[in-house]
Motif scaffolding. Structure first.
Motif, PDB file in Angstrom:
ATOM      1  N   ILE A  76       0.855  -1.178   0.000  1.00 11.31           N
ATOM      2  CA  ILE A  76       0.000   0.000   0.000  1.00 11.31           C
ATOM      3  C   ILE A  76       0.896   1.235   0.000  1.00 11.31           C
ATOM      4  N   ILE A  80      -3.465   5.103  -0.202  1.00 11.29           N
ATOM      5  CA  ILE A  80      -4.339   4.038   0.293  1.00 11.29           C
ATOM      6  C   ILE A  80      -4.628   4.245   1.779  1.00 11.29           C
ATOM      7  N   MET A 128     -10.525   3.335  -3.851  1.00 13.59           N
ATOM      8  CA  MET A 128      -9.461   2.568  -3.223  1.00 13.59           C
ATOM      9  C   MET A 128      -9.106   1.346  -4.076  1.00 13.59           C
ATOM     10  N   LEU A 132      -5.455   0.553  -5.506  1.00 16.74           N
ATOM     11  CA  LEU A 132      -4.743  -0.682  -5.153  1.00 16.74           C
ATOM     12  C   LEU A 132      -4.325  -1.459  -6.394  1.00 16.74           C
TER      13      LEU A 132
END
Length: 193
Positions: A76, A80, A128, A132
């Motif tokens: 991450i 994030i 998100m 990711l």
């Protein structure tokens, strides 16, 4: 080549688990006690119990979804982390909104705010997910399967919009019912996987 520092997910997951545990604890502490030890007094609190059930299932579902995602994510970044902090900020309103809805089940504003909280959480999860995917290219296929953006975002969003339309037409509790339908659908879907 990016020189951005990446981090492991374990501390973020621990933070997330703690916040969800606190939210669930606050939810149950907000449940009012019956005025008397009778079934009639318990039945009088049915809207509080209904709102609690929906909110508890939402917490469990979000925790499970987060767990599934981070099972496939290896790294991450700061973006994030901040998306998760924003997610927790919005999601932490659930106990407050649950009480607001329980006390005003047939009022549009409490129901709309409750449903809006769900929609904002879904939008943050979508952003998100895209972030990711960018930083975990080597594991992209597994992550895409875990996200199932159609099931996790588009279908719930359509159900929420339907709930808002029905609420505007004079049935505000439709928003809570649509939230429950979305959560039950998600739970059934995850049990099939």
């Amino acid at each position: 080549m990016s020189t951005e520092p990446f981090m492991e997910t374990s501390r973020l997951e621990a933070f997330y688990d703690a916040i969800i545990a606190i939210i669930v604890t606050v939810l149950v502490l907000e449940l009012p006690q019956p005025a008397a030890p009778t079934l009639a007094a318990i039945w009088a609190l049915r809207t509080s119990y209904f709102a609690y059930l929906i909110s508890f299932l939402v917490c469990a579902n979000l925790w499970q979804y987060h767990h599934i995602i981070y099972n496939h994510v290896e790294k991450i970044n700061t973006r994030i982390i901040w998306l998760n902090i924003l997610l927790m900020l919005i999601f932490s309103l659930i106990p407050y909104l649950t009480t607001f809805v329980a006390n005003n089940p047939n009022s549009f504003i409490p129901q709309a705010l409750y449903g809006l909280d769900f929609i904002i959480v879904d939008i943050i999860l979508y952003i998100m997910a895209k972030s990711l995917l960018k930083i975990n290219e080597e594991n992209k296929d597994n992550i895409i399967d875990a996200f199932s953006i159609r099931d996790a975002l588009y279908i719930p969003l359509a159900i929420f919009i339907l709930g808002f339309i029905i609420a505007i037409l004079g049935y505000p509790i439709a928003i809570s019912i649509c939230c429950l339908i979305t959560i039950l659908r998600s739970i059934v879907s995850s049990l099939r996987a």
